[in-house]
Design a protein around this motif. Structure first.
Motif, short mmCIF file in Angstrom:
data_model
loop_
_atom_site.label_atom_id
_atom_site.label_comp_id
_atom_site.label_asym_id
_atom_site.label_seq_id
_atom_site.Cartn_x
_atom_site.Cartn_y
_atom_site.Cartn_z
N ALA A 202 -1.58 10.65 -4.31
CA ALA A 202 -0.34 10.74 -3.52
C ALA A 202 -0.26 12.15 -2.97
CB ALA A 202 0.88 10.43 -4.38
N GLN B 5 0.84 -1.18 0.00
CA GLN B 5 0.00 0.00 0.00
C GLN B 5 0.88 1.24 0.00
OE1 GLN B 5 -2.80 0.09 3.21
NE2 GLN B 5 -4.13 1.52 2.16
N HIS B 6 0.43 2.28 -0.68
CA HIS B 6 1.10 3.57 -0.76
C HIS B 6 2.41 3.50 -1.54
CE1 HIS B 6 -1.92 4.89 2.02
NE2 HIS B 6 -1.49 4.05 2.96
N HIS C 81 4.41 11.96 0.02
CA HIS C 81 4.68 10.61 -0.51
C HIS C 81 6.07 10.53 -1.13
CE1 HIS C 81 4.05 6.78 -2.50
NE2 HIS C 81 4.51 7.32 -3.60
#
Length: 178
Positions: free
Chosen positions: A161, A120-121, A165
């Motif tokens: 994002a 994730q991310h 990020h």
């Protein structure tokens, strides 16, 4: 890793593509994506449906370059602002938002990406993010598109994002050459 020992853009391997953009209305572009069985996620659909997503009436060609974050001099990753600034300093430009859809239509043989659980991310394995102007600072609104091929299916996906990020050193971006 020391930056001095790494070959950086423009002295590094790149993937260059000529992409014809424009000449289609937004509706025609969406229909063409559907005709080619291009899949979109919710963020991609939201981005392309927004009034800020515009298309050019006139066809024109753009020369693009695909680079990793590391190729831009960030062996430990960087945020979007840092990546876009370094690219600009190197004479690269952000892509018009519609370029993502035209590139997706022209890049039908994208290699398969890893289809397992993505972290994730983080940008998914095998994805290519199109560097384009961010339409709004609203963290809940998609920031742009990326291309991906999973289990044989081609995707034009939107992503979110925030400004904090950090993109990984091996994430791929596409910029326009001047």
């Amino acid at each position: 890793m020391c930056i001095e020992n790494k070959k950086l853009y423009p002295n590094c391997p790149i993937i260059s593509r000529k992409v014809v953009v424009g000449g289609l209305t937004k509706l025609q572009l969406i229909q063409k994506l559907q005709q080619h069985s291009i899949l979109m996620n919710e963020y991609g659909e939201r981005l392309i449906a927004d009034d800020k997503f515009t298309t050019s009436d006139t066809k024109y060609s753009l020369q693009t370059v695909e680079l990793t974050v590391s190729d831009l001099g960030f062996p430990n990753g960087a945020n979007t602002t840092q990546i876009f600034k370094r690219a600009s300093d190197l004479g690269l430009e952000l892509c018009p938002l519609e370029l993502a859809a035209h590139l997706r239509l022209g890049y039908l043989d994208q290699p398969e990406g890893y289809s397992g659980n993505s972290l994730q991310h983080q940008a998914p394995s095998g994805s290519i993010t199109i560097a384009s102007e961010i339409l709004t600072e609203d963290d809940d609104f998609p920031k742009g598109f990326y291309l991906r091929r999973i289990n044989g299916a081609l995707w034009l996906r939107g992503y979110r994002a925030d400004h904090l990020h950090i993109w990984n050193h091996d994430d791929h971006f596409i910029f326009c050459q001047t």
